[in-house]
Design a protein around this motif. Structure first.
Motif, short mmCIF file in Angstrom:
data_model
loop_
_atom_site.label_atom_id
_atom_site.label_comp_id
_atom_site.label_asym_id
_atom_site.label_seq_id
_atom_site.Cartn_x
_atom_site.Cartn_y
_atom_site.Cartn_z
N LEU A 64 0.91 -1.22 0.13
CA LEU A 64 -0.25 0.04 0.15
C LEU A 64 0.87 1.37 0.00
CD1 LEU A 64 -2.92 1.20 0.10
CD2 LEU A 64 -2.94 0.97 2.34
N VAL A 65 1.87 1.27 0.95
CA VAL A 65 2.90 2.50 0.85
C VAL A 65 3.49 2.73 -0.43
CG1 VAL A 65 4.93 3.41 1.92
CG2 VAL A 65 3.14 2.50 3.41
N GLU A 66 3.85 1.43 -1.24
CA GLU A 66 4.74 1.64 -2.41
C GLU A 66 3.65 2.02 -3.26
OE1 GLU A 66 7.71 -0.39 -5.06
OE2 GLU A 66 7.59 0.41 -3.24
N LYS A 67 2.42 1.78 -3.62
CA LYS A 67 1.40 2.33 -4.54
C LYS A 67 1.18 3.82 -4.14
CE LYS A 67 1.05 -1.34 -7.18
NZ LYS A 67 1.42 -1.31 -8.36
N VAL A 68 0.99 4.03 -2.84
CA VAL A 68 0.60 5.64 -2.51
C VAL A 68 1.77 6.45 -3.04
CG1 VAL A 68 -0.20 7.18 -0.80
CG2 VAL A 68 -1.14 4.95 -0.73
N CYS A 69 3.00 6.02 -2.63
CA CYS A 69 4.00 6.83 -2.99
C CYS A 69 4.20 6.95 -4.34
CB CYS A 69 5.13 6.28 -2.26
SG CYS A 69 5.33 6.55 -0.69
N VAL A 70 4.10 5.85 -5.02
CA VAL A 70 4.28 5.94 -6.80
C VAL A 70 3.27 6.95 -7.36
CG1 VAL A 70 4.10 4.50 -8.73
CG2 VAL A 70 5.42 3.72 -6.80
N GLN A 71 2.07 7.23 -6.53
CA GLN A 71 0.91 7.87 -7.29
C GLN A 71 1.05 9.35 -6.62
OE1 GLN A 71 -1.35 7.11 -9.37
NE2 GLN A 71 -0.83 5.06 -9.75
N GLY A 72 2.35 9.70 -6.16
CA GLY A 72 2.58 11.02 -5.65
C GLY A 72 2.26 11.44 -4.34
N GLY A 73 1.83 10.28 -3.26
CA GLY A 73 1.42 10.44 -2.12
C GLY A 73 2.61 10.46 -1.14
N GLY A 74 3.74 10.84 -1.38
CA GLY A 74 4.91 10.40 -0.65
C GLY A 74 5.03 11.61 0.57
N ALA A 75 4.35 12.75 0.39
CA ALA A 75 4.30 13.67 1.31
C ALA A 75 3.15 13.58 2.29
CB ALA A 75 4.20 15.26 0.61
N ARG A 76 2.57 12.67 2.20
CA ARG A 76 1.57 12.20 3.52
C ARG A 76 1.93 12.08 4.84
NH1 ARG A 76 -3.58 12.58 1.16
NH2 ARG A 76 -4.19 11.43 3.10
N VAL A 77 1.47 12.17 5.71
CA VAL A 77 1.79 11.98 7.23
C VAL A 77 0.94 10.94 7.80
CG1 VAL A 77 2.65 13.09 9.32
CG2 VAL A 77 2.95 14.24 7.28
N PRO A 78 1.31 9.80 7.79
CA PRO A 78 0.55 8.77 8.38
C PRO A 78 0.84 8.42 9.91
CG PRO A 78 2.60 7.54 7.45
CD PRO A 78 2.66 9.24 7.35
N VAL A 79 -0.06 7.88 10.64
CA VAL A 79 -0.06 7.51 12.08
C VAL A 79 -0.82 5.99 11.95
CG1 VAL A 79 0.34 9.66 13.27
CG2 VAL A 79 -1.77 8.62 13.02
N SER A 80 -0.43 5.09 12.63
CA SER A 80 -0.85 3.84 12.83
C SER A 80 -1.36 3.52 14.06
CB SER A 80 -0.30 2.54 11.94
OG SER A 80 1.01 2.73 12.63
N VAL A 81 -2.08 2.06 14.29
CA VAL A 81 -2.21 1.70 15.57
C VAL A 81 -1.92 0.24 15.52
CG1 VAL A 81 -4.23 0.85 17.10
CG2 VAL A 81 -4.71 2.84 15.85
N MET A 82 -0.94 -0.16 16.58
CA MET A 82 -0.50 -1.36 16.71
C MET A 82 -1.07 -2.03 18.27
SD MET A 82 3.18 -1.27 15.06
CE MET A 82 3.55 -3.13 14.89
N ASP A 83 -0.91 -3.20 18.40
CA ASP A 83 -1.51 -3.98 19.53
C ASP A 83 -0.60 -3.62 20.81
OD1 ASP A 83 -1.56 -6.72 21.38
OD2 ASP A 83 -3.38 -6.49 20.39
N ARG A 84 -1.13 -3.61 21.77
CA ARG A 84 -0.45 -3.24 23.25
C ARG A 84 0.70 -4.20 23.19
NH1 ARG A 84 -2.50 -1.08 27.41
NH2 ARG A 84 -4.85 -1.52 26.58
N PHE A 85 0.81 -5.52 22.65
CA PHE A 85 1.84 -6.40 22.93
C PHE A 85 3.23 -5.83 22.36
CE2 PHE A 85 4.42 -9.49 20.46
CZ PHE A 85 4.80 -10.25 21.70
N PHE A 86 3.15 -4.91 21.42
CA PHE A 86 4.40 -4.56 20.63
C PHE A 86 4.98 -3.45 21.41
CE2 PHE A 86 2.28 -6.26 16.90
CZ PHE A 86 3.09 -6.50 16.24
#
Length: 258
Positions: A64-86
Motif C-alpha cells: 500500500l505504501v509503495e502504491k501511494v508513494c508512486v502515485q504522488g502521495g509521498g508527502a502524506r503524514v501517517p500514524v497507525s495503531v498497533m497492539d499493546r503487545f508491541f
C-alpha cells in the motif's frame, strides 16, 4: 504525550520496498476510485485493512505504501495503531514507535488530539489480535468500532483495503482436536475466542508469496456526526452496527480476490 518528529510516507518507502521484494514475487492492485483521488493532497483518510495471519500486515503495508508513494502521495503524514503487545515488549517497542509515530500505545483520544498537527492518515487493522483466533480467509470480529467515530470526527474518508495471498503464513490448530482436552486449564477468554473462530493460528516463517492481491474502495458510512447519539450506550450500538456492515463488505472484497 511526547511524540517523535512526524515522518512522511516517503521516509518509510525504502525499507518497505525492500520488505515487499523479499515477501512478494508478483502483486496485483486495484482501487476504486484511483489512489490519487483517495489520497488527495488535503484529504484526511482512515485506512482500514484486513489482518489475515498475524504477520500478513508486513506485505500489506509494504504494498500500500509503495502504491501511494508512486502515485504522488509521498508527502502524506501517517500514524497507525498497533497492539499493546508491541509496546509492552522491549525488543518490539522501537518498531512500534517507528511505525505508529507514537511513544506509547495510541488511543482514540490521543489520535484525535493530534488531528490538526499535520497528520493526514490513520492506518488501522481492526481485527487486531483476533487474527490469532480464526483462519485468514475470514475477516475476524473487530476489536473496536471506534474507527468509524474517529473518521467522522477527523472529517476523513474511510478507505477499505483487503489483501489475499498470505493465508498460509500461519499454522491453524483446530480447537476440538488440540485445545478441547485442556479447556479447563486455559483462561476463559482464550477458550471463548478459540471456540468462536475454531482455530488458534501459530505464525510460521513467512515464505515468498507467488501472487499477492490487494484491492481498495471508499466506504461511505450511514452514520454522520449529526446522527451519532450523545448517549454512550446508543452510540456504541450504532458504531457496532456500522462496523458489521464494514466487516461484511471486506469479506466480500476478500472473496472476490480469489
Amino acid at each position: 504525550m511526547e511524540t517523535p518528529r512526524l515522518k512522511q510516507l516517503r521516509e518509510y518507502q525504502p525499507f518497505l520496498h525492500q520488505l515487499l521484494q523479499l515477501t512478494v514475487a508478483h502483486h496485483e492492485f486495484s482501487s476504486t476510485p484511483d489512489l490519487p483521488q483517495v489520497y488527495s493532497e488535503t484529504q484526511k483518510v482512515v485506512t482500514i485493512l484486513n489482518h489475515s495471519t498475524p504477520l500478513s500486515w508486513l506485505p500489506a503495508v509494504s504494498l500500500l505504501v509503495e502504491k501511494v508513494c508512486v502515485q504522488g502521495g509521498g508527502a502524506r503524514v501517517p500514524v497507525s495503531v498497533m497492539d499493546r503487545f508491541f509496546f509492552n515488549t522491549p525488543m518490539l517497542k522501537t518498531l512500534a514507535e517507528y511505525l505508529t509515530q507514537f511513544n506509547a500505545l495510541p488511543s482514540f483520544d490521543s489520535i484525535l488530539s493530534r488531528k490538526d498537527t499535520g497528520i493526514t492518515d490513520v492506518a488501522i487493522f481492526p481485527e487486531g489480535s483476533n487474527c490469532f483466533f480464526g483462519r485468514g480467509e475470514r475477516i475476524q470480529p473487530f476489536r473496536s468500532p471506534r474507527f468509524i467515530e474517529l473518521a467522522l470526527k477527523m472529517n476523513a474518508k474511510i478507505f477499505l483495503v483487503v489483501h489475499r495471498g498470505s493465508e498460509d503464513w500461519a499454522l491453524p490448530l483446530n480447537f476440538s482436536e488440540v485445545f478441547l482436552p485442556f479447556q479447563a486449564l486455559l483462561p476463559g477468554w482464550f477458550n471463548e475466542k478459540v471456540k468462536r473462530g475454531g482455530y488458534f493460528m501459530i505464525p510460521t516463517l513467512p515464505k515468498k508469496i507467488s501472487v499477492f492481491r490487494m484491492m481498495g474502495e471508499i466506504y461511505q458510512p450511514s452514520l454522520t456526526l449529526d446522527t451519532l447519539s450523545d448517549n454512550r450506550a446508543t452510540r456504541k450500538a450504532q458504531l457496532w452496527a456500522e462496523t458489521e456492515i464494514v466487516r461484511s463488505r471486506m469479506q466480500g472484497m476478500f472473496d472476490s480476490l480469489a
